[in-house]
Scaffold this motif. Structure first.
Motif, PDB file in Angstrom:
ATOM      1  N   GLN A 102      28.401 -20.349  12.489  1.00  0.00           N
ATOM      2  CA  GLN A 102      27.926 -19.527  13.594  1.00  0.00           C
ATOM      3  C   GLN A 102      27.815 -18.063  13.192  1.00  0.00           C
ATOM      4  O   GLN A 102      27.106 -17.295  13.810  1.00  0.00           O
ATOM      5  CB  GLN A 102      28.910 -19.691  14.761  1.00  0.00           C
ATOM      6  CG  GLN A 102      28.319 -19.418  16.123  1.00  0.00           C
ATOM      7  CD  GLN A 102      27.269 -20.428  16.529  1.00  0.00           C
ATOM      8  OE1 GLN A 102      27.402 -21.605  16.271  1.00  0.00           O
ATOM      9  NE2 GLN A 102      26.187 -19.961  17.127  1.00  0.00           N
ATOM     10  N   ARG A 157      23.215 -14.794  17.968  1.00  0.00           N
ATOM     11  CA  ARG A 157      24.209 -15.379  17.069  1.00  0.00           C
ATOM     12  C   ARG A 157      25.168 -16.322  17.787  1.00  0.00           C
ATOM     13  O   ARG A 157      25.756 -17.214  17.170  1.00  0.00           O
ATOM     14  CB  ARG A 157      24.967 -14.277  16.333  1.00  0.00           C
ATOM     15  CG  ARG A 157      24.041 -13.611  15.303  1.00  0.00           C
ATOM     16  CD  ARG A 157      24.619 -12.331  14.773  1.00  0.00           C
ATOM     17  NE  ARG A 157      25.781 -12.556  13.932  1.00  0.00           N
ATOM     18  CZ  ARG A 157      26.552 -11.565  13.463  1.00  0.00           C
ATOM     19  NH1 ARG A 157      26.270 -10.320  13.766  1.00  0.00           N
ATOM     20  NH2 ARG A 157      27.578 -11.830  12.691  1.00  0.00           N
ATOM     21  N   CYS A 158      25.338 -16.156  19.074  1.00  0.00           N
ATOM     22  CA  CYS A 158      26.239 -17.045  19.828  1.00  0.00           C
ATOM     23  C   CYS A 158      25.512 -18.304  20.317  1.00  0.00           C
ATOM     24  O   CYS A 158      26.168 -19.229  20.821  1.00  0.00           O
ATOM     25  CB  CYS A 158      26.842 -16.307  21.019  1.00  0.00           C
ATOM     26  SG  CYS A 158      27.909 -14.935  20.521  1.00  0.00           S
ATOM     27  N   ASN A 188      39.011 -14.529  20.143  1.00  0.00           N
ATOM     28  CA  ASN A 188      37.871 -14.778  21.041  1.00  0.00           C
ATOM     29  C   ASN A 188      38.162 -15.904  22.026  1.00  0.00           C
ATOM     30  O   ASN A 188      37.651 -15.906  23.138  1.00  0.00           O
ATOM     31  CB  ASN A 188      36.618 -15.142  20.225  1.00  0.00           C
ATOM     32  CG  ASN A 188      36.156 -14.005  19.339  1.00  0.00           C
ATOM     33  OD1 ASN A 188      36.556 -12.859  19.542  1.00  0.00           O
ATOM     34  ND2 ASN A 188      35.333 -14.315  18.356  1.00  0.00           N
ATOM     35  N   LEU A 203      38.380 -15.467  15.574  1.00  0.00           N
ATOM     36  CA  LEU A 203      37.906 -16.565  16.418  1.00  0.00           C
ATOM     37  C   LEU A 203      38.990 -16.950  17.435  1.00  0.00           C
ATOM     38  O   LEU A 203      38.696 -17.188  18.613  1.00  0.00           O
ATOM     39  CB  LEU A 203      37.532 -17.763  15.533  1.00  0.00           C
ATOM     40  CG  LEU A 203      36.774 -18.910  16.178  1.00  0.00           C
ATOM     41  CD1 LEU A 203      35.486 -18.453  16.846  1.00  0.00           C
ATOM     42  CD2 LEU A 203      36.459 -19.991  15.142  1.00  0.00           C
ATOM     43  N   CYS A 226      34.925 -18.688  25.228  1.00  0.00           N
ATOM     44  CA  CYS A 226      34.958 -17.384  24.552  1.00  0.00           C
ATOM     45  C   CYS A 226      35.143 -16.244  25.555  1.00  0.00           C
ATOM     46  O   CYS A 226      34.423 -16.148  26.555  1.00  0.00           O
ATOM     47  CB  CYS A 226      33.660 -17.196  23.771  1.00  0.00           C
ATOM     48  SG  CYS A 226      33.590 -15.622  22.911  1.00  0.00           S
ATOM     49  N   CYS A 243      30.196 -15.952  13.459  1.00  0.00           N
ATOM     50  CA  CYS A 243      30.742 -15.397  14.714  1.00  0.00           C
ATOM     51  C   CYS A 243      30.797 -13.871  14.684  1.00  0.00           C
ATOM     52  O   CYS A 243      31.462 -13.280  13.841  1.00  0.00           O
ATOM     53  CB  CYS A 243      32.135 -15.977  14.951  1.00  0.00           C
ATOM     54  SG  CYS A 243      32.966 -15.228  16.361  1.00  0.00           S
ATOM     55  N   PRO A 244      30.089 -13.211  15.610  1.00  0.00           N
ATOM     56  CA  PRO A 244      30.076 -11.745  15.630  1.00  0.00           C
ATOM     57  C   PRO A 244      31.269 -11.122  16.362  1.00  0.00           C
ATOM     58  O   PRO A 244      31.417  -9.900  16.375  1.00  0.00           O
ATOM     59  CB  PRO A 244      28.769 -11.439  16.370  1.00  0.00           C
ATOM     60  CG  PRO A 244      28.608 -12.589  17.316  1.00  0.00           C
ATOM     61  CD  PRO A 244      29.205 -13.797  16.636  1.00  0.00           C
ATOM     62  N   SER A 245      32.089 -11.974  17.020  1.00  0.00           N
ATOM     63  CA  SER A 245      33.223 -11.483  17.825  1.00  0.00           C
ATOM     64  C   SER A 245      32.774 -10.469  18.874  1.00  0.00           C
ATOM     65  O   SER A 245      33.455  -9.464  19.135  1.00  0.00           O
ATOM     66  CB  SER A 245      34.323 -10.899  16.928  1.00  0.00           C
ATOM     67  OG  SER A 245      34.954 -11.933  16.238  1.00  0.00           O
ATOM     68  N   CYS A 278      26.880 -21.997  19.986  1.00  0.00           N
ATOM     69  CA  CYS A 278      28.297 -22.004  19.582  1.00  0.00           C
ATOM     70  C   CYS A 278      29.069 -23.001  20.454  1.00  0.00           C
ATOM     71  O   CYS A 278      29.038 -22.915  21.686  1.00  0.00           O
ATOM     72  CB  CYS A 278      28.910 -20.611  19.716  1.00  0.00           C
ATOM     73  SG  CYS A 278      30.686 -20.623  19.375  1.00  0.00           S
ATOM     74  N   HIS A 314      34.320 -13.264  25.266  1.00  0.00           N
ATOM     75  CA  HIS A 314      33.157 -12.363  25.308  1.00  0.00           C
ATOM     76  C   HIS A 314      32.063 -12.862  26.257  1.00  0.00           C
ATOM     77  O   HIS A 314      31.138 -12.116  26.562  1.00  0.00           O
ATOM     78  CB  HIS A 314      32.572 -12.187  23.899  1.00  0.00           C
ATOM     79  CG  HIS A 314      33.569 -11.621  22.938  1.00  0.00           C
ATOM     80  ND1 HIS A 314      34.053 -10.345  23.036  1.00  0.00           N
ATOM     81  CD2 HIS A 314      34.201 -12.190  21.872  1.00  0.00           C
ATOM     82  CE1 HIS A 314      34.931 -10.134  22.069  1.00  0.00           C
ATOM     83  NE2 HIS A 314      35.040 -11.232  21.355  1.00  0.00           N
ATOM     84  N   TRP A 315      32.165 -14.139  26.656  1.00  0.00           N
ATOM     85  CA  TRP A 315      31.144 -14.711  27.539  1.00  0.00           C
ATOM     86  C   TRP A 315      31.693 -15.010  28.925  1.00  0.00           C
ATOM     87  O   TRP A 315      31.004 -15.633  29.726  1.00  0.00           O
ATOM     88  CB  TRP A 315      30.527 -15.958  26.903  1.00  0.00           C
ATOM     89  CG  TRP A 315      29.623 -15.581  25.772  1.00  0.00           C
ATOM     90  CD1 TRP A 315      29.961 -15.425  24.466  1.00  0.00           C
ATOM     91  CD2 TRP A 315      28.246 -15.251  25.860  1.00  0.00           C
ATOM     92  NE1 TRP A 315      28.887 -15.019  23.720  1.00  0.00           N
ATOM     93  CE2 TRP A 315      27.808 -14.913  24.561  1.00  0.00           C
ATOM     94  CE3 TRP A 315      27.310 -15.206  26.904  1.00  0.00           C
ATOM     95  CZ2 TRP A 315      26.494 -14.532  24.280  1.00  0.00           C
ATOM     96  CZ3 TRP A 315      26.000 -14.832  26.615  1.00  0.00           C
ATOM     97  CH2 TRP A 315      25.604 -14.497  25.318  1.00  0.00           C
ATOM     98  N   VAL A 356      32.115 -23.314  21.179  1.00  0.00           N
ATOM     99  CA  VAL A 356      33.252 -22.860  21.996  1.00  0.00           C
ATOM    100  C   VAL A 356      32.846 -21.726  22.946  1.00  0.00           C
ATOM    101  O   VAL A 356      33.714 -21.085  23.538  1.00  0.00           O
ATOM    102  CB  VAL A 356      34.441 -22.406  21.101  1.00  0.00           C
ATOM    103  CG1 VAL A 356      35.044 -23.589  20.388  1.00  0.00           C
ATOM    104  CG2 VAL A 356      34.012 -21.337  20.108  1.00  0.00           C
TER     105      VAL A 356
HETATM  106  S1  SF4 Z   1      30.459 -17.440  21.578  1.00  0.00           S
HETATM  107 FE1  SF4 Z   1      32.307 -16.278  21.005  1.00  0.00          FE
HETATM  108  S2  SF4 Z   1      33.292 -17.534  19.441  1.00  0.00           S
HETATM  109 FE2  SF4 Z   1      31.176 -18.259  19.618  1.00  0.00          FE
HETATM  110  S3  SF4 Z   1      30.016 -17.118  18.052  1.00  0.00           S
HETATM  111 FE3  SF4 Z   1      29.875 -15.942  19.968  1.00  0.00          FE
HETATM  112  S4  SF4 Z   1      31.574 -14.462  19.885  1.00  0.00           S
HETATM  113 FE4  SF4 Z   1      31.998 -16.064  18.326  1.00  0.00          FE
END
Ligand code: SF4
Length: 283
Positions: free
Chosen positions: A247, A257-258, A204, A201, A267, A249-251, A261, A269-270, A263
């Motif tokens: 969450q 799944r996000c 991320n 996390l 993140c 969290c799938p990383s 979330c 990834h976003w 944060v």
């Molecule tokens: S947004 Fe980022 S921190 Fe949140 S669940 Fe998805 S990968 Fe994990």
């Protein structure tokens, strides 16, 4: 953003399913110290199993740990056959007897650690405190279970369970942490208790560039959190851990799944999500 996650965490409800709930239930400060050492040391693996194993030790002890540790042979007998991961009853008995002896000699386990912190940085001070507890029992066993149950922070691992103990005891008292050592050890000296989930996390969120959980990674993440609260950076540990659990969290970028979330705007990834081509998100 992390403060919003903290506000959104129902700490009272969540703490009931956390090992710290058993420390909170101990009442007497000396008993709470021993339960905290026990609970943090066994905090390895699935939380349901951890809670069951801590309760099993407390039930086998047949009364307060403060009393049970005064008769090491009887405690050893009552814990015979206990097993959790690579820990056996004899490891747990030696841990508790050692902790209780240090407690009697130094007034409290918190006072012992605070005296080491007056002379050394956290990693070395915690290592000296571990040496002290081990010298009264665990060192005599000398096997992998004994070494793992109370690890040496000098080895450079994240020492997650020891740092979790510190968070419980030295952060100011609140709905989660007990704060029994908060007058002895400043919360500003604590480090984040880092397991693989919180490490991912943190990656991320761009809080660390390290490749694996370690003492150095815990320092790096705590430094980043210090920018948000210099006096109490580890206050974000509990909400972040529970956010990771809730969450799942799938990383990676995963729309389903996000979703929701707290944060997500931070993140990695976003990043640039607004510009992502349609259909590029996994769902
Ligand atoms: S947004 Fe980022 S921190 Fe949140 S669940 Fe998805 S990968 Fe994990």
């Amino acid at each position: 953003m992390l403060s919003e996650v903290e506000r959104a965490t129902d700490a009272v409800a969540r703490v009931a399913r956390d090992p710290v709930s058993l420390v909170r239930a101990a009442g007497d400060p000396r008993e709470a110290e021993l339960v905290a050492v026990l609970a943090s040391s066994l905090a390895f693996g699935n939380v349901t199993t951890i809670l069951a194993k801590i309760r099993e030790v407390l039930a086998r002890a047949g009364g307060p740990l403060v009393s049970a540790t005064r008769d090491p042979r009887a405690l050893g007998r009552s814990l015979r056959g206990f097993k959790h991961r690579l820990y056996r009853g004899e490891h747990v008995a030696a841990l508790l007897v050692g902790a209780a002896r240090v407690q009697r000699q130094r007034g409290s386990l918190g006072a012992a650690l605070a005296s080491h912190l007056e002379r050394a940085p956290l990693q070395e001070a915690l290592a000296r405190w571990v040496d002290e507890l081990r010298a009264h029992g665990l060192d005599g066993l000398g096997d992998a279970g004994a070494r793992h149950l109370l690890p040496d922070p000098r080895a450079g691992g994240s020492s997650k369970r020891l740092l979790l103990l510190l968070r419980w005891m030295a952060r100011p008292p609140g709905p989660v942490d007990v704060g029994l050592w908060s007058g002895l050890i400043p919360a500003s000296r604590l480090l984040i208790p880092l397991d693989t989930h919180l490490f991912k996390l943190s990656k991320n969120l761009g809080l660390t560039s390290r490749g694996a959980p370690s003492w150095r990674a815990a320092e790096e993440i705590t430094r980043a959190l210090t920018a948000l609260d210099a006096a109490d950076p580890t206050r974000f540990d509990f909400p972040l851990c529970h956010l990771g659990m809730v969450q799942g969290c799938p990383s990676r970028r995963d729309a389903a799944r996000c979703h929701g979330c707290g944060v997500k705007p931070l993140c990695v990834h976003w990043r640039g999500a607004a510009r992502a081509p349609p259909g590029s998100e996994r769902s």
